[in-house]
Design a protein around this motif. Sequence first.
Motif, short mmCIF file in Angstrom:
data_model
loop_
_atom_site.label_atom_id
_atom_site.label_comp_id
_atom_site.label_asym_id
_atom_site.label_seq_id
_atom_site.Cartn_x
_atom_site.Cartn_y
_atom_site.Cartn_z
N ASN A 2 0.85 -1.20 0.00
CA ASN A 2 0.00 0.00 0.00
C ASN A 2 0.87 1.24 0.00
N LEU A 3 0.52 2.19 -0.82
CA LEU A 3 1.22 3.47 -0.86
C LEU A 3 0.40 4.50 -0.11
N ILE A 4 1.12 5.41 0.57
CA ILE A 4 0.43 6.51 1.25
C ILE A 4 0.94 7.81 0.67
N ALA A 5 0.04 8.77 0.64
CA ALA A 5 0.38 10.09 0.10
C ALA A 5 0.84 10.98 1.24
N ASN A 7 3.48 14.69 2.15
CA ASN A 7 4.14 15.88 1.61
C ASN A 7 5.49 16.03 2.29
N PRO A 14 4.63 16.63 -3.14
CA PRO A 14 3.89 15.40 -2.84
C PRO A 14 4.80 14.18 -2.96
N GLN A 16 4.75 9.74 -2.65
CA GLN A 16 4.03 8.48 -2.57
C GLN A 16 5.01 7.46 -2.03
N ASP A 19 3.61 2.14 2.90
CA ASP A 19 3.15 2.43 4.27
C ASP A 19 4.05 1.86 5.36
#
Length: 174
Positions: A2-5, A7, A14, A16, A19
């Motif tokens: 899973n990727l999380i966004a 900053n 931004p 990516q 997790d």
Amino acid sequence: MNLIALNCRNCGAPLQVPDDLKHVTCMHCGTQLAVVHEGGAAYTEKLDALAERTEQIEDKLDVLHREQKLAALDRQWDKEQEGFKIRRKDGSSHLPSKTGSIVGGVIGVGVGLFVMTIGIGTAGGRGPGGFFVLIGFLFMFVGVGTSLWQLHRAAAYEKAKRRYEHRRQQIRRG
């Protein structure tokens, strides 16, 4: 995976990231970041800021550790000081001093000489006058003995106090 966004904490770009990732380098500005997970949220924090905060915490811990050592040393000294105190018949106590022991010795010798003078003046020191001479000698003997004992205690106390103050300075310097 899973990727999380996220900053970048430095430039706001931004990102990516997986997790389970703990550290990342921003591809836009090159800042090294820590990925912080709190509850359901995630954010980035600059590693140099973390290092600075860690250093501040270490400094505070060092200060607390020294304060704890000083407090323990002070408690130990208070107990040690009690052992040096000279107790009076009325229950009060005082720390020995060289001056006090010398004054006490001089007073004892003075009283002894005075009583001996009375004894010698009474029938040349014979009969009841001889008793006064003996008592005067006893006063002098006890006065000198007590004075020497207190001088020894005062010297031992001063040595212990210097040792305590030296240890205290060592702890303060770190």
